[in-house]
Write a protein that holds these residues in place. Structure first.
Motif, PDB file in Angstrom:
ATOM      1  N   VAL A   1     -16.304  -4.306   3.736  1.00 58.88           N
ATOM      2  CA  VAL A   1     -14.948  -3.773   3.680  1.00 58.88           C
ATOM      3  C   VAL A   1     -14.007  -4.671   4.480  1.00 58.88           C
ATOM      4  O   VAL A   1     -14.305  -5.040   5.621  1.00 58.88           O
ATOM      5  CB  VAL A   1     -14.887  -2.335   4.240  1.00 58.88           C
ATOM      6  N   TYR A   2     -12.877  -5.011   3.864  1.00 64.47           N
ATOM      7  CA  TYR A   2     -11.804  -5.756   4.516  1.00 64.47           C
ATOM      8  C   TYR A   2     -10.622  -4.797   4.641  1.00 64.47           C
ATOM      9  O   TYR A   2     -10.127  -4.295   3.628  1.00 64.47           O
ATOM     10  CB  TYR A   2     -11.397  -6.969   3.684  1.00 64.47           C
ATOM     11  N   ALA A   3     -10.210  -4.512   5.852  1.00 66.88           N
ATOM     12  CA  ALA A   3      -9.140  -3.547   6.111  1.00 66.88           C
ATOM     13  C   ALA A   3      -7.881  -4.282   6.569  1.00 66.88           C
ATOM     14  O   ALA A   3      -7.926  -5.094   7.492  1.00 66.88           O
ATOM     15  CB  ALA A   3      -9.574  -2.547   7.175  1.00 66.88           C
ATOM     16  N   TYR A   4      -6.766  -3.980   5.898  1.00 67.31           N
ATOM     17  CA  TYR A   4      -5.484  -4.636   6.180  1.00 67.31           C
ATOM     18  C   TYR A   4      -4.431  -3.604   6.543  1.00 67.31           C
ATOM     19  O   TYR A   4      -4.516  -2.445   6.135  1.00 67.31           O
ATOM     20  CB  TYR A   4      -4.983  -5.388   4.935  1.00 67.31           C
ATOM     21  N   ARG A   5      -3.425  -4.046   7.289  1.00 71.21           N
ATOM     22  CA  ARG A   5      -2.254  -3.213   7.558  1.00 71.21           C
ATOM     23  C   ARG A   5      -1.014  -4.008   7.208  1.00 71.21           C
ATOM     24  O   ARG A   5      -1.005  -5.237   7.228  1.00 71.21           O
ATOM     25  CB  ARG A   5      -2.211  -2.736   9.005  1.00 71.21           C
ATOM     26  N   LEU A   6       0.046  -3.283   6.876  1.00 71.21           N
ATOM     27  CA  LEU A   6       1.298  -3.921   6.511  1.00 71.21           C
ATOM     28  C   LEU A   6       1.929  -4.544   7.750  1.00 71.21           C
ATOM     29  O   LEU A   6       2.138  -3.865   8.767  1.00 71.21           O
ATOM     30  CB  LEU A   6       2.233  -2.880   5.894  1.00 71.21           C
ATOM     31  N   ALA A   7       2.201  -5.822   7.687  1.00 64.64           N
ATOM     32  CA  ALA A   7       2.802  -6.522   8.828  1.00 64.64           C
ATOM     33  C   ALA A   7       4.230  -6.037   9.054  1.00 64.64           C
ATOM     34  O   ALA A   7       4.909  -5.586   8.135  1.00 64.64           O
ATOM     35  CB  ALA A   7       2.784  -8.027   8.587  1.00 64.64           C
ATOM     36  N   ASP A   8       4.687  -6.142  10.292  1.00 64.06           N
ATOM     37  CA  ASP A   8       6.031  -5.699  10.646  1.00 64.06           C
ATOM     38  C   ASP A   8       7.114  -6.616  10.107  1.00 64.06           C
ATOM     39  O   ASP A   8       8.231  -6.180   9.850  1.00 64.06           O
ATOM     40  CB  ASP A   8       6.171  -5.598  12.172  1.00 64.06           C
ATOM     41  N   ARG A   9       6.782  -7.884   9.916  1.00 64.73           N
ATOM     42  CA  ARG A   9       7.770  -8.866   9.461  1.00 64.73           C
ATOM     43  C   ARG A   9       7.319  -9.516   8.164  1.00 64.73           C
ATOM     44  O   ARG A   9       6.126  -9.576   7.881  1.00 64.73           O
ATOM     45  CB  ARG A   9       7.935  -9.961  10.523  1.00 64.73           C
ATOM     46  N   PRO A  10       8.259 -10.045   7.392  1.00 61.77           N
ATOM     47  CA  PRO A  10       7.881 -10.754   6.166  1.00 61.77           C
ATOM     48  C   PRO A  10       6.962 -11.931   6.476  1.00 61.77           C
ATOM     49  O   PRO A  10       7.058 -12.559   7.523  1.00 61.77           O
ATOM     50  CB  PRO A  10       9.216 -11.240   5.593  1.00 61.77           C
ATOM     51  N   GLY A  11       6.078 -12.223   5.527  1.00 66.56           N
ATOM     52  CA  GLY A  11       5.161 -13.344   5.684  1.00 66.56           C
ATOM     53  C   GLY A  11       5.754 -14.631   5.159  1.00 66.56           C
ATOM     54  O   GLY A  11       6.962 -14.736   4.923  1.00 66.56           O
ATOM     55  N   ARG A  12       4.888 -15.619   4.941  1.00 66.92           N
ATOM     56  CA  ARG A  12       5.343 -16.929   4.464  1.00 66.92           C
ATOM     57  C   ARG A  12       6.043 -16.851   3.109  1.00 66.92           C
ATOM     58  O   ARG A  12       6.878 -17.683   2.785  1.00 66.92           O
ATOM     59  CB  ARG A  12       4.166 -17.893   4.388  1.00 66.92           C
ATOM     60  N   SER A  13       5.684 -15.837   2.333  1.00 67.92           N
ATOM     61  CA  SER A  13       6.297 -15.686   1.006  1.00 67.92           C
ATOM     62  C   SER A  13       7.729 -15.156   1.089  1.00 67.92           C
ATOM     63  O   SER A  13       8.449 -15.176   0.101  1.00 67.92           O
ATOM     64  CB  SER A  13       5.463 -14.709   0.172  1.00 67.92           C
ATOM     65  N   GLY A  14       8.108 -14.671   2.277  1.00 66.39           N
ATOM     66  CA  GLY A  14       9.416 -14.036   2.411  1.00 66.39           C
ATOM     67  C   GLY A  14       9.370 -12.547   2.136  1.00 66.39           C
ATOM     68  O   GLY A  14      10.358 -11.844   2.331  1.00 66.39           O
ATOM     69  N   ASN A  15       8.206 -12.060   1.689  1.00 64.40           N
ATOM     70  CA  ASN A  15       8.016 -10.633   1.418  1.00 64.40           C
ATOM     71  C   ASN A  15       7.082 -10.036   2.450  1.00 64.40           C
ATOM     72  O   ASN A  15       6.380 -10.751   3.169  1.00 64.40           O
ATOM     73  CB  ASN A  15       7.405 -10.449   0.015  1.00 64.40           C
TER      74      ASN A  15
END
Length: 200
Positions: free
Chosen positions: A156-170
């Motif tokens: 299992v790979y668990a992710y959370r939504l980052a507080d700031r946009p990433g490299r994609s701008g999203n």
């Protein structure tokens, strides 16, 4: 024109080819599908049939849905194969999800702000979508958590939504943890999941 049988053609339901070419389907059309329609997702106005899952995929999904349902706090519930309306012309159907318990139980689709965790169990036919497309779509819609479950062996790979946009701008997900023995997390609620409990 609604989603209907192709005129003059016997057999199971199919999307209207003209509306498919025009990318003209909307969420309300999915609510009017006939009982014999296959499981579908709506991607930019085009109906996509969801591939039939393998027995192994269903075993992992069912075990995980059961575990999350048993361990989630009272204000959250777990479900399997329920649609999420990401936009008027875009839906996805996570394999498992955790949502807010106040959502009425007569709903066919959840809204992104009602979902706290979307989970995809990766199969050979869905690798690219589950690893790349769906995480980007769920993150863009603001769903706080995403888990990707790989099979053979189960990890299992668990992710959370980052507080700031990433490299994609999203907005993008950032990896919190990965586990093939014990998954330990504090969100969306305190989790201590032995991977053996979701391994068929």
């Amino acid at each position: 024109m609604s989603a209907a049988r192709v005129a003059g053609m016997p057999g199971p339901w199919q999307p209207d080819p003209v509306r498919q070419r025009q990318a003209g389907y909307r969420l309300e059309d999915l609510l009017r599908l006939p009982p014999d329609a296959p499981r579908v997702e709506l991607v930019d106005g085009v109906i996509h049939v969801v591939p039939a899952p393998t027995l192994g995929h269903q075993d992992v999904s069912s075990l995980l849905r059961g575990w999350l349902g048993d361990h989630a706090p009272a204000h959250l519930r777990a479900a399997q194969a329920v649609g999420v309306a990401l936009d008027r012309d875009f839906t996805r159907e996570p394999d498992v999800l955790v949502y807010r318990a106040e959502v009425p139980d007569d709903r066919h689709f959840l809204l992104p702000h009602e979902v706290v965790l979307a989970v995809e169990v990766v199969s050979p036919g869905t690798r690219r979508t589950d690893r790349f497309s769906k995480p980007a779509e769920y993150a863009g819609a603001g769903i706080a958590g995403y888990w990707r479950v790989e099979q053979n062996p189960v990890r299992v790979y668990a992710y959370r939504l980052a507080d700031r946009p990433g490299r994609s701008g999203n907005r993008e997900y950032e990896l919190l943890a990965e586990a093939d023995e014990l998954l330990e997390l504090t969100q969306p609620f305190p989790v201590e999941l032995p991977i053996t409990e979701i391994t068929p």
